[in-house]
Motif scaffolding. Structure first.
Motif, PDB file in Angstrom:
ATOM      1  N   LEU A 133       0.812  -1.216   0.000  1.00  0.00           N
ATOM      2  CA  LEU A 133       0.000   0.000   0.000  1.00  0.00           C
ATOM      3  C   LEU A 133       0.847   1.269   0.000  1.00  0.00           C
ATOM      4  O   LEU A 133       0.323   2.354  -0.271  1.00  0.00           O
ATOM      5  CB  LEU A 133      -0.954  -0.015   1.186  1.00  0.00           C
ATOM      6  N   ALA A 134       2.140   1.129   0.278  1.00  0.00           N
ATOM      7  CA  ALA A 134       3.034   2.283   0.157  1.00  0.00           C
ATOM      8  C   ALA A 134       3.355   2.612  -1.293  1.00  0.00           C
ATOM      9  O   ALA A 134       3.883   3.692  -1.579  1.00  0.00           O
ATOM     10  CB  ALA A 134       4.323   2.018   0.934  1.00  0.00           C
ATOM     11  N   LEU A 135       3.043   1.699  -2.219  1.00  0.00           N
ATOM     12  CA  LEU A 135       3.308   1.922  -3.644  1.00  0.00           C
ATOM     13  C   LEU A 135       2.110   2.602  -4.294  1.00  0.00           C
ATOM     14  O   LEU A 135       0.955   2.251  -4.019  1.00  0.00           O
ATOM     15  CB  LEU A 135       3.587   0.591  -4.339  1.00  0.00           C
ATOM     16  N   PRO A 136       2.350   3.566  -5.193  1.00  0.00           N
ATOM     17  CA  PRO A 136       1.238   4.295  -5.816  1.00  0.00           C
ATOM     18  C   PRO A 136       0.228   3.400  -6.522  1.00  0.00           C
ATOM     19  O   PRO A 136      -0.981   3.680  -6.484  1.00  0.00           O
ATOM     20  CB  PRO A 136       1.945   5.230  -6.804  1.00  0.00           C
ATOM     21  N   ALA A 137       0.676   2.329  -7.179  1.00  0.00           N
ATOM     22  CA  ALA A 137      -0.250   1.471  -7.924  1.00  0.00           C
ATOM     23  C   ALA A 137      -1.260   0.801  -6.996  1.00  0.00           C
ATOM     24  O   ALA A 137      -2.447   0.677  -7.335  1.00  0.00           O
ATOM     25  CB  ALA A 137       0.526   0.412  -8.704  1.00  0.00           C
ATOM     26  N   PHE A 138      -0.810   0.359  -5.843  1.00  0.00           N
ATOM     27  CA  PHE A 138      -1.711  -0.274  -4.876  1.00  0.00           C
ATOM     28  C   PHE A 138      -2.614   0.770  -4.221  1.00  0.00           C
ATOM     29  O   PHE A 138      -3.798   0.522  -4.002  1.00  0.00           O
ATOM     30  CB  PHE A 138      -0.904  -1.010  -3.805  1.00  0.00           C
TER      31      PHE A 138
END
Length: 223
Positions: A201-206
């Motif tokens: 969830l720290a990644l923009p896609a997620f």
């Protein structure tokens, strides 16, 4: 591959959520076509949608004139059509593990707490809401206990389910964790799953794929 992408989706569908993550990881622009699974008895049961998917399920991905069904097949189609960044590892043994982890969720956990199963329990067996919720919690708990063991007992587990880059397994895991929390499952009993979800969830896609970020999410549910 210049044909437009169109995703038939529902904001809270975990199968559609998987595909949104995959599209985001690939940085592929797409149009969302909302299919409300509750309103008017469920728009997925309409004659118009049955032409897109006779199973009456989301997601459906339209690429140009072609339609693709089943979230796992769609994710592999995206990976084969747009190979970078990969959703499956380079080595066969690692691909097999990533697929197995993904299928543990997509084939074993998720189908038992899918909307149509819960509606069948309600309408055909008259199971009250507390019993339906307990059904969901039971199968998620059983599945996540096994999933945690698969992660914890394998040196291939890294920052993500398989190594240090997100794969098809993470695309499946994060939506199932969302479902678990929705039904009141305490995720702290599975520390590896909880850690990997935080990394995802720290990644923009997620983050962009979250249900509350979707255009068809009700205003009251938005973060």
């Amino acid at each position: 591959m210049t044909e437009p992408l169109r995703l038939y989706s529902y904001w809270r569908s975990s199968a559609a959520y998987r595909v949104r993550i995959g599209l985001g990881l690939k940085k592929l622009p797409y149009e969302t076509v909302p299919v409300h699974l509750i309103r008017d008895g469920g728009e997925q049961h309409s004659e118009a949608f049955r032409e897109a998917n006779p199973q009456e399920l989301v997601p459906v991905l339209q690429h140009g004139a072609r339609l693709y069904r089943q979230s796992m097949a769609i994710l592999e189609y995206l990976d084969e059509t747009w190979p970078t960044p990969p959703l499956l590892p380079a080595l066969a043994r690692d691909r097999a593990r990533a697929r197995a982890l993904a299928q543990t969720i997509a084939c074993d956990i998720h189908p038992l707490n899918n909307l149509r199963v819960l509606q069948y329990l309600e309408h055909e067996w008259n199971a009250p809401q507390p019993e339906r919720d307990e059904w969901v919690r039971h199968w998620i708990t059983k599945g996540f206990t096994a999933f945690e063991a698969l992660l914890d007992d394998n040196p291939a587990t890294g920052e993500f389910c398989e190594g240090d880059a997100p794969t098809i397994a993470d695309c499946c895991l994060v939506p199932q964790v969302y479902n678990a929390r929705r039904f009141g499952v305490d995720m702290e009993r599975w520390p590896t799953i909880a850690r990997i979800e935080r990394a995802c969830l720290a990644l923009p896609a997620f983050d962009a794929a979250r249900p509350e970020r979707q255009p068809d999410c009700p205003e009251a549910q938005r973060a």
